[in-house]
Design a protein around this motif. Structure first.
Motif, mmCIF file in Angstrom:
data_model
loop_
_atom_site.group_PDB
_atom_site.id
_atom_site.type_symbol
_atom_site.label_atom_id
_atom_site.label_comp_id
_atom_site.label_asym_id
_atom_site.label_seq_id
_atom_site.Cartn_x
_atom_site.Cartn_y
_atom_site.Cartn_z
ATOM 1 N N ASP A 175 24.836 3.056 -77.490
ATOM 2 C CA ASP A 175 23.669 3.995 -78.468
ATOM 3 C C ASP A 175 24.315 5.392 -78.719
ATOM 4 O OD1 ASP A 175 21.739 4.602 -79.685
ATOM 5 O OD2 ASP A 175 20.140 4.203 -78.156
ATOM 6 N N MET A 176 23.815 6.090 -79.627
ATOM 7 C CA MET A 176 24.086 7.481 -79.917
ATOM 8 C C MET A 176 22.770 8.393 -79.987
ATOM 9 S SD MET A 176 27.058 6.904 -82.947
ATOM 10 C CE MET A 176 26.041 6.414 -84.180
ATOM 11 N N ARG A 177 22.324 8.338 -79.060
ATOM 12 C CA ARG A 177 20.983 9.252 -78.774
ATOM 13 C C ARG A 177 20.990 10.663 -78.258
ATOM 14 N NH1 ARG A 177 18.150 9.238 -73.626
ATOM 15 N NH2 ARG A 177 19.603 8.164 -72.121
ATOM 16 N N LEU A 178 22.265 10.766 -77.612
ATOM 17 C CA LEU A 178 22.841 11.835 -76.820
ATOM 18 C C LEU A 178 22.500 13.261 -77.819
ATOM 19 C CD1 LEU A 178 25.205 10.591 -74.178
ATOM 20 C CD2 LEU A 178 22.716 10.627 -74.358
ATOM 21 N N PRO A 179 22.726 14.518 -77.261
ATOM 22 C CA PRO A 179 22.921 15.698 -78.310
ATOM 23 C C PRO A 179 24.260 15.702 -78.735
ATOM 24 C CG PRO A 179 21.844 16.088 -76.050
ATOM 25 C CD PRO A 179 22.286 14.780 -75.770
ATOM 26 N N ALA A 180 25.343 15.461 -77.948
ATOM 27 C CA ALA A 180 26.531 15.498 -78.424
ATOM 28 C C ALA A 180 27.435 14.154 -77.623
ATOM 29 C CB ALA A 180 27.200 16.890 -78.134
ATOM 30 N N PRO A 181 28.593 14.358 -78.251
ATOM 31 C CA PRO A 181 29.552 13.050 -77.346
ATOM 32 C C PRO A 181 29.764 13.684 -75.847
ATOM 33 C CG PRO A 181 30.734 14.105 -79.427
ATOM 34 C CD PRO A 181 29.571 14.642 -79.109
ATOM 35 N N VAL A 182 29.934 12.643 -74.900
ATOM 36 C CA VAL A 182 30.310 13.035 -73.628
ATOM 37 C C VAL A 182 31.581 12.277 -73.241
ATOM 38 C CG1 VAL A 182 29.494 12.640 -71.177
ATOM 39 C CG2 VAL A 182 27.765 13.084 -72.932
ATOM 40 N N ARG A 183 32.612 12.938 -72.522
ATOM 41 C CA ARG A 183 33.735 12.136 -72.250
ATOM 42 C C ARG A 183 33.880 12.392 -70.558
ATOM 43 N NH1 ARG A 183 33.383 10.864 -76.414
ATOM 44 N NH2 ARG A 183 34.627 11.287 -78.320
ATOM 45 N N ILE A 184 33.961 11.363 -70.019
ATOM 46 C CA ILE A 184 34.086 11.242 -68.697
ATOM 47 C C ILE A 184 35.368 10.703 -68.187
ATOM 48 C CG2 ILE A 184 33.020 10.365 -66.339
ATOM 49 C CD1 ILE A 184 30.453 9.759 -68.009
ATOM 50 N N ALA A 185 35.937 11.145 -67.075
ATOM 51 C CA ALA A 185 37.140 10.920 -66.629
ATOM 52 C C ALA A 185 37.349 10.862 -65.275
ATOM 53 C CB ALA A 185 38.435 11.888 -67.075
ATOM 54 N N LEU A 186 38.146 9.782 -64.588
ATOM 55 C CA LEU A 186 38.449 9.982 -63.156
ATOM 56 C C LEU A 186 39.898 9.861 -62.707
ATOM 57 C CD1 LEU A 186 36.641 7.955 -60.561
ATOM 58 C CD2 LEU A 186 38.969 7.563 -60.600
ATOM 59 N N ALA A 187 40.093 10.827 -61.742
ATOM 60 C CA ALA A 187 41.312 10.808 -61.107
ATOM 61 C C ALA A 187 41.292 10.765 -59.608
ATOM 62 C CB ALA A 187 42.050 12.110 -61.313
ATOM 63 N N CYS A 188 42.188 9.812 -59.136
ATOM 64 C CA CYS A 188 42.174 9.609 -57.628
ATOM 65 C C CYS A 188 42.608 10.322 -56.753
ATOM 66 C CB CYS A 188 42.710 8.110 -57.510
ATOM 67 S SG CYS A 188 44.226 7.596 -58.134
ATOM 68 N N CYS A 189 43.170 11.432 -57.414
ATOM 69 C CA CYS A 189 43.494 12.423 -56.287
ATOM 70 C C CYS A 189 43.819 13.796 -57.224
ATOM 71 C CB CYS A 189 44.937 12.087 -55.603
ATOM 72 S SG CYS A 189 46.601 12.274 -56.500
ATOM 73 N N ILE A 190 44.080 14.820 -56.559
ATOM 74 C CA ILE A 190 44.088 16.055 -57.253
ATOM 75 C C ILE A 190 45.224 16.263 -58.209
ATOM 76 C CG2 ILE A 190 42.480 17.164 -55.748
ATOM 77 C CD1 ILE A 190 44.757 19.003 -54.552
ATOM 78 N N ASN A 191 46.372 15.210 -58.078
ATOM 79 C CA ASN A 191 47.435 15.453 -59.156
ATOM 80 C C ASN A 191 46.883 15.217 -60.325
ATOM 81 O OD1 ASN A 191 49.830 15.978 -57.271
ATOM 82 N ND2 ASN A 191 49.095 14.109 -56.370
ATOM 83 N N ALA A 329 17.890 16.240 -71.473
ATOM 84 C CA ALA A 329 16.667 16.879 -71.447
ATOM 85 C C ALA A 329 16.552 18.366 -71.714
ATOM 86 C CB ALA A 329 16.013 16.754 -70.094
ATOM 87 N N ASN A 330 17.778 19.013 -71.814
ATOM 88 C CA ASN A 330 17.563 20.718 -72.018
ATOM 89 C C ASN A 330 18.602 20.961 -73.104
ATOM 90 O OD1 ASN A 330 16.045 21.858 -69.453
ATOM 91 N ND2 ASN A 330 17.276 20.106 -68.684
ATOM 92 N N ALA A 331 19.748 20.218 -73.390
ATOM 93 C CA ALA A 331 20.819 20.790 -74.240
ATOM 94 C C ALA A 331 20.065 20.504 -76.007
ATOM 95 C CB ALA A 331 21.787 20.002 -74.357
ATOM 96 N N ARG A 332 20.629 21.661 -76.843
ATOM 97 C CA ARG A 332 20.424 21.483 -78.245
ATOM 98 C C ARG A 332 21.285 20.479 -78.994
ATOM 99 N NH1 ARG A 332 20.911 28.094 -78.818
ATOM 100 N NH2 ARG A 332 18.788 28.746 -77.825
ATOM 101 N N GLY A 338 29.353 21.359 -71.402
ATOM 102 C CA GLY A 338 29.718 22.793 -70.860
ATOM 103 C C GLY A 338 29.231 23.733 -71.528
ATOM 104 N N GLU A 339 29.006 23.645 -73.093
ATOM 105 C CA GLU A 339 28.305 24.365 -74.020
ATOM 106 C C GLU A 339 27.110 24.755 -73.442
ATOM 107 O OE1 GLU A 339 30.898 23.800 -77.915
ATOM 108 O OE2 GLU A 339 29.000 22.587 -77.564
ATOM 109 N N TRP A 340 26.300 23.848 -73.262
ATOM 110 C CA TRP A 340 24.869 24.049 -72.505
ATOM 111 C C TRP A 340 24.731 24.806 -71.280
ATOM 112 C CZ3 TRP A 340 23.093 21.118 -68.036
ATOM 113 C CH2 TRP A 340 21.809 21.413 -67.628
ATOM 114 N N VAL A 341 25.700 24.660 -70.376
ATOM 115 C CA VAL A 341 25.944 25.319 -69.187
ATOM 116 C C VAL A 341 26.130 26.686 -69.384
ATOM 117 C CG1 VAL A 341 27.066 25.512 -67.035
ATOM 118 C CG2 VAL A 341 26.323 23.318 -67.685
ATOM 119 N N GLU A 342 27.298 27.139 -70.241
ATOM 120 C CA GLU A 342 27.558 28.396 -70.499
ATOM 121 C C GLU A 342 26.336 29.149 -71.133
ATOM 122 O OE1 GLU A 342 30.046 30.203 -69.879
ATOM 123 O OE2 GLU A 342 31.114 28.489 -68.857
ATOM 124 N N ARG A 343 25.615 28.500 -72.129
ATOM 125 C CA ARG A 343 24.526 29.023 -72.718
ATOM 126 C C ARG A 343 23.266 29.574 -71.688
ATOM 127 N NH1 ARG A 343 19.630 27.046 -74.664
ATOM 128 N NH2 ARG A 343 20.268 25.066 -74.610
#
Length: 380
Positions: A175-191, A329-332, A338-343
């Protein structure tokens, strides 16, 4: 002289070349309509979740159907993808950097038939083989690293948590119901050979203990200077130890300098870094690569540690779902996570989320990311 005597002509470096070392030129694999209109596209639209239309200056249109894929695929799965491309797309298809697969056709009727065919294909258990989605203001497919299936320094798996997290947020992939795009990533170690440092939500496998030294084998399995040089914080030093009544060359760890990255284990299999009890997952949020609205930004840690609980990683999936729902629930409109959190401020974020703030959240890195220039605009 060796090159000249063998017939190599510096003026014509490709003359007589028979090797296939290196990639072919990228445009050899363009669909004809893409090659014809390369650099001449006027605009694009997202017609529905997972379906894009690009329009060229000359009026040509390309319809792209995007489906979610996996980083590790079986041969039978890839062959089925190729069969679909042969049937609808003249044999052309492409993989994106986020493990999506895109099929491109030139008319709307073919696009609809392709979309319906992809949505109809399911595994025996009932799940989609080729789910259409991952565009616009939705959640795109996760990019991730190797994990337990291949890497030698992981603190968590990659394919396993990714599957579980995407199961939890699958409706927002379709779906495309979100306020903006979301990109999620996973790294299996801190490298971090994943993109967690610049994703809306990043999952990072973390070790919490220094390497365990196998003094019997340390000098036998590597060149100790390489292990010393591999450490980015100068926590590894050569030493001599008593082992079985003999003095042997080995390695010592300065524990107060070690950041548990596992680089030394890459050089020396005699330095075991993996620990089933203490390894786990940290969650970062707020990163992005896009230069739209605000400058690109780095992710920041919000959850220092969650345990590895395969096969479903419930703590990790619940945390991701909670953060996404809180943002929704809270973003514009148009506001990235990240923009929401900074605001609203990080204090307000921790208050709303219920995530406890601890000393682990305090950034004492001497090369603070605040000093990094991430924007594309220069100010004088």
């Amino acid at each position: 002289m060796a090159f000249i005597s063998s017939g190599y002509n510096p003026a014509k470096p490709m003359e007589g070349r028979i090797t296939d070392i290196g990639p072919h030129k990228y445009d050899e694999y363009f669909p004809p309509v893409i090659k014809k209109n390369f650099g001449k596209w006027l605009y694009h639209e997202i017609l529905e979740p997972g379906v894009l239309m690009h329009v060229a200056e000359g009026g040509d249109k390309v319809y792209t159907v995007r489906v979610g894929g996996t980083r590790t695929m079986s041969i039978t799965h890839i062959r089925e993808l190729c069969d679909i491309a042969d049937k609808y797309c003249g044999g052309y298809l492409r993989w994106t950097t986020r493990n999506n697969i895109e099929f491109m056709v030139e008319d709307e009727e073919t696009m609809k038939a392709l979309r319906d065919d992809l949505n109809s294909r399911k595994f025996d258990g009932g799940s989609f083989k080729f789910p259409v989605g991952g565009t616009g203001a939705g959640i795109s497919n996760m990019v991730h690293t190797q994990g337990w299936v291949h890497c030698h320094t992981p603190a968590t798996d990659a394919s396993g948590p990714v599957k579980c997290v995407m199961d939890a947020i699958f409706d927002d992939f379709k779906d495309m119901r979100l306020p903006a795009p979301v990109r999620i990533a996973l790294a299996c170690c801190i490298n971090m050979c994943g993109a967690v440092h610049c994703s809306d939500i990043g999952l990072v496998g973390i070790h919490r203990k220094p390497p365990m030294i196998d003094h019997e084998w340390a000098d036998q399995l590597c060149e100790i200077p390489l292990a010393v040089a591999a450490c980015p914080t100068a926590a590894v030093r050569p030493t001599k130890v008593e082992h079985n009544g003999q003095k042997v060359n080995s390695i010592a760890i300065k524990q107060d300098r070690c950041m548990y990255c596992g680089n030394c284990y890459t050089m020396s299999p005699g330095m075991h870094i993996m620990d089933a009890k203490n390894d786990g997952v940290a969650i970062l949020i707020g990163g992005k690569v896009s230069n739209a609205r605000t400058a690109p930004s780095f992710s920041r840690m919000v959850i220092p540690f969650l345990p590895n609980n395969p096969p479903r990683w419930p703590e990790v999936t619940e945390a991701v779902r909670h953060i996404v729902d809180l943002w929704i629930a809270n973003a514009r409109r148009g506001e990235r996570l990240g923009e929401w959190v900074e605001r609203i401020g990080w204090e307000r974020f921790f208050s709303l989320s219920g995530i406890p703030f601890t000393d682990k959240h305090i950034d004492d890195y001497i090369f603070s990311r605040e000093t990094f220039r991430t924007g594309a605009a220069f100010k004088y």
